[in-house]
Design an enzyme around this catalytic site. Structure first.
Site, PDB file in Angstrom:
ATOM      1  N   CYS A  81       0.837  -1.201   0.000  1.00 13.35           N
ATOM      2  CA  CYS A  81       0.000   0.000   0.000  1.00 13.35           C
ATOM      3  C   CYS A  81       0.872   1.252   0.000  1.00 13.35           C
ATOM      4  O   CYS A  81       1.741   1.396   0.865  1.00 13.35           O
ATOM      5  CB  CYS A  81      -0.916   0.014   1.218  1.00 13.35           C
ATOM      6  SG  CYS A  81      -1.934   1.502   1.346  1.00 13.35           S
ATOM      7  N   CYS A  89      -0.718   6.468   6.978  1.00  7.69           N
ATOM      8  CA  CYS A  89      -1.936   5.896   7.540  1.00  7.69           C
ATOM      9  C   CYS A  89      -1.620   4.967   8.711  1.00  7.69           C
ATOM     10  O   CYS A  89      -0.693   4.164   8.641  1.00  7.69           O
ATOM     11  CB  CYS A  89      -2.682   5.130   6.442  1.00  7.69           C
ATOM     12  SG  CYS A  89      -4.069   4.139   7.039  1.00  7.69           S
ATOM     13  N   CYS A  92      -2.932   0.037   9.173  1.00 13.76           N
ATOM     14  CA  CYS A  92      -2.264  -1.257   9.028  1.00 13.76           C
ATOM     15  C   CYS A  92      -0.909  -1.228   9.729  1.00 13.76           C
ATOM     16  O   CYS A  92      -0.099  -0.338   9.485  1.00 13.76           O
ATOM     17  CB  CYS A  92      -2.068  -1.600   7.553  1.00 13.76           C
ATOM     18  SG  CYS A  92      -3.607  -1.982   6.690  1.00 13.76           S
ATOM     19  N   CYS A 177      -8.325   2.194  -0.409  1.00 11.01           N
ATOM     20  CA  CYS A 177      -7.850   1.382   0.717  1.00 11.01           C
ATOM     21  C   CYS A 177      -7.703  -0.051   0.229  1.00 11.01           C
ATOM     22  O   CYS A 177      -8.691  -0.681  -0.172  1.00 11.01           O
ATOM     23  CB  CYS A 177      -8.822   1.451   1.883  1.00 11.01           C
ATOM     24  SG  CYS A 177      -8.378   0.376   3.269  1.00 11.01           S
ATOM     25  N   GLN A 271     -19.258  -8.280  12.781  1.00  6.43           N
ATOM     26  CA  GLN A 271     -17.853  -8.547  12.511  1.00  6.43           C
ATOM     27  C   GLN A 271     -17.450  -7.992  11.142  1.00  6.43           C
ATOM     28  O   GLN A 271     -18.185  -8.112  10.168  1.00  6.43           O
ATOM     29  CB  GLN A 271     -17.581 -10.048  12.562  1.00  6.43           C
ATOM     30  CG  GLN A 271     -17.655 -10.641  13.957  1.00  6.43           C
ATOM     31  CD  GLN A 271     -16.494 -10.222  14.841  1.00  6.43           C
ATOM     32  OE1 GLN A 271     -15.463  -9.792  14.357  1.00  6.43           O
ATOM     33  NE2 GLN A 271     -16.678 -10.352  16.141  1.00  6.43           N
ATOM     34  N   GLU A 324     -27.459  -7.126  26.383  1.00  5.09           N
ATOM     35  CA  GLU A 324     -26.756  -6.193  25.501  1.00  5.09           C
ATOM     36  C   GLU A 324     -27.096  -4.766  25.927  1.00  5.09           C
ATOM     37  O   GLU A 324     -28.245  -4.472  26.268  1.00  5.09           O
ATOM     38  CB  GLU A 324     -27.168  -6.431  24.048  1.00  5.09           C
ATOM     39  CG  GLU A 324     -26.825  -5.357  23.061  1.00  5.09           C
ATOM     40  CD  GLU A 324     -25.340  -5.089  22.950  1.00  5.09           C
ATOM     41  OE1 GLU A 324     -24.961  -3.911  22.821  1.00  5.09           O
ATOM     42  OE2 GLU A 324     -24.553  -6.069  22.994  1.00  5.09           O
ATOM     43  N   ASP A 368     -18.773 -12.106  24.781  1.00  6.84           N
ATOM     44  CA  ASP A 368     -17.980 -11.436  23.757  1.00  6.84           C
ATOM     45  C   ASP A 368     -17.864  -9.974  24.163  1.00  6.84           C
ATOM     46  O   ASP A 368     -18.491  -9.091  23.561  1.00  6.84           O
ATOM     47  CB  ASP A 368     -18.672 -11.589  22.397  1.00  6.84           C
ATOM     48  CG  ASP A 368     -17.857 -11.028  21.248  1.00  6.84           C
ATOM     49  OD1 ASP A 368     -16.722 -10.578  21.484  1.00  6.84           O
ATOM     50  OD2 ASP A 368     -18.363 -11.021  20.106  1.00  6.84           O
ATOM     51  N   CYS A 395     -11.303  -9.920  21.439  1.00 10.62           N
ATOM     52  CA  CYS A 395     -10.604  -9.176  20.395  1.00 10.62           C
ATOM     53  C   CYS A 395      -9.320  -8.560  20.914  1.00 10.62           C
ATOM     54  O   CYS A 395      -8.610  -7.896  20.152  1.00 10.62           O
ATOM     55  CB  CYS A 395     -11.513  -8.089  19.816  1.00 10.62           C
ATOM     56  SG  CYS A 395     -12.051  -6.865  21.032  1.00 10.62           S
TER      57      CYS A 395
END
Length: 442
Positions: A81, A89, A92, A177, A271, A324, A368, A395
């Site tokens: 990239c 950026c 990443c 992107c 997701q 939730e 989660d 995560c």
């Protein structure tokens, strides 16, 4: 007597040997004087010139970018990239590493966090140490997986779309992107003028052809007339209350997992990787092995992905309670799970709602939590419910490790752990840990 001004070290350069990877997308190095550097755009074992991006003489550590690679790693590749690299950026972290090396680095981070925060080796966690790529992400060298179905673009002062630089509000203007899913790229967000907008989010559902653009105006800014090449719904974020409101088109997108369609409204959470929901759902179901007639909790349940999968497996004699905090997510979950009369979804924070339910025992639990984890109070409460198995979807490996330590304090051990590279090119990684009670000696 005046205090002496603290001297900034930003811009200073050090030639260093790069050490191990650390959580957060950087590696650790030390200057000749022993000062710790967190270096981005480097790989373990390299010798680089690191330029300081944050830090002062009194700082415990400095942040830096590797601006010159003196002795490259065999795992290094040229970042595909043009917007990746020092000062560019911040999306990443590992564009400069081979895909296999990226997964290996993520595995090293997971192992280090487990050992440091939970006292667990990979073997003790039932993990073989591998981070598995998502289906379809093993591509020929030089090809980049186009996986990101949701991209939040920042808008600069001239109305150009881009992405934030690392740890900065500055915008790196881009024309494309590389990791965006085709459904996002075809909207052409980068090619439009977004004057008066603070941000633009592009959503391309992977379970349908639904496309959505969520606009956040600057204070007092008026919405532009959105005419894109593809049929697209437009939503706006209210500057007063932060609520998301439909401008035209559907207020939701349709996603698919476990052979079911899930409504996700008003830019709500799903997701990001197109294979992630199915991958994680299967890992959770394989770990929990739900049985007919069992009862279960789905905590931080979102729009009901895991609750639906469990309900389908425990049958009409079983029962599932989802909790939730998001109001719209609860509305979507109730809609998505309307076909299961033995499923109930409650709105509120888990730590507040769960004690009020009066539940004292349950067969299965899936949680989660957000990036910060569930926390000691919630974990200790869950451990009192006697679940035969608990699935923890994480995560963040640090939060996972901390919560696993809390579970261990209350008699739960890790049975298996699986890790998935659902965020290629970034430092993020998803884990599914299956816990069970420690068997007491007779």
């Amino acid at each position: 007597m005046q205090n002496s001004p603290v001297s900034s070290l930003v811009g200073e350069e050090y030639e260093v040997e790069v050490g191990p990877v650390a959580h957060g997308g950087h590696c650790i190095a030390r200057t000749e004087a022993g000062r710790v550097l967190f270096v981005r755009h480097a790989l373990p074992g390299e010798r680089v010139v690191a330029r300081v991006t944050e830090g002062e003489e009194t700082s415990r550590f400095l942040r830096a970018d590797a601006v010159t690679i003196l002795d490259p790693s065999k795992d290094r590749v040229e970042a595909p990239c043009p917007f990746a690299g020092p000062g560019k950026c911040g999306g990443c972290d590992w564009q400069h590493a081979k895909p296999g090396a990226q997964r290996r680095l993520k595995g090293e981070v997971i192992a280090e966090q487990l050992l440091r925060l939970a006292g667990l080796t990979p073997e003790e966690a039932g993990w073989d140490g591998t981070v598995m790529p998502a289906e379809g992400d093993k591509l020929p060298q030089g090809e980049v997986p186009q996986w990101r179905t949701r991209v939040q673009y920042a808008i600069d002062a001239d109305g150009h779309a881009g992405l934030r630089k690392h740890r900065s509000h500055d915008v790196e203007v881009i024309d494309h992107c590389m990791i965006a899913a085709p459904g996002v790229s075809e909207l052409g967000i980068e090619k439009r003028d977004w004057e008066n907008m603070a941000s633009v989010e592009a959503i391309a559902a992977s379970g349908s052809n639904d496309r959505q653009v969520v606009l956040t105006p600057k204070p007092g800014g008026r919405l532009p007339l959105v005419e894109l090449d593809k049929p697209v719904s437009v939503l706006r974020v209210d500057e007063k209350d932060g609520g998301v409101h439909r401008v035209h088109g559907r207020a939701f997108v349709r996603e698919r997992a476990d052979e079911r369609t899930y409504r996700v409204g008003n830019g709500g959470f799903w997701q990001v990787h197109p294979k992630a929901a199915q991958t994680l759902m299967l890992a959770v179901m394989q770990g929990l092995t739900p049985r007919k007639g069992e009862t279960a909790l789905d905590l931080y349940c979102g729009v009901g992905l895991f609750a639906g999968a469990i309900a389908d497996r425990v049958g009409d004699q079983g029962a599932v309670l989802g909790i939730e905090s998001g109001k719209r997510a609860v509305e979507d979950a109730r809609h998505n799970l309307a076909g299961f009369p033995r499923v109930r979804v409650e709105q509120g924070k888990v730590e507040s709602v769960l004690p009020r339910t009066g539940i004292t025992e349950v067969d299965l639990i899936v949680l989660d939590p957000p990036r910060a984890g569930a926390g000691k109070q919630t974990v200790h409460h869950l451990a009192t419910l006697g679940a035969r198995r608990i699935a923890y979807v994480a995560c963040d490996p640090a939060a996972l490790a901390r919560d696993l330590a809390y579970f261990a304090e209350r008699g739960y051990k890790v049975r298996t752990l699986r890790a998935f590279d659902l965020f290629p090119m970034t430092h993020h990684v998803e884990c599914v840990a299956i816990l069970e009670p420690v068997k007491k000696d007779a």
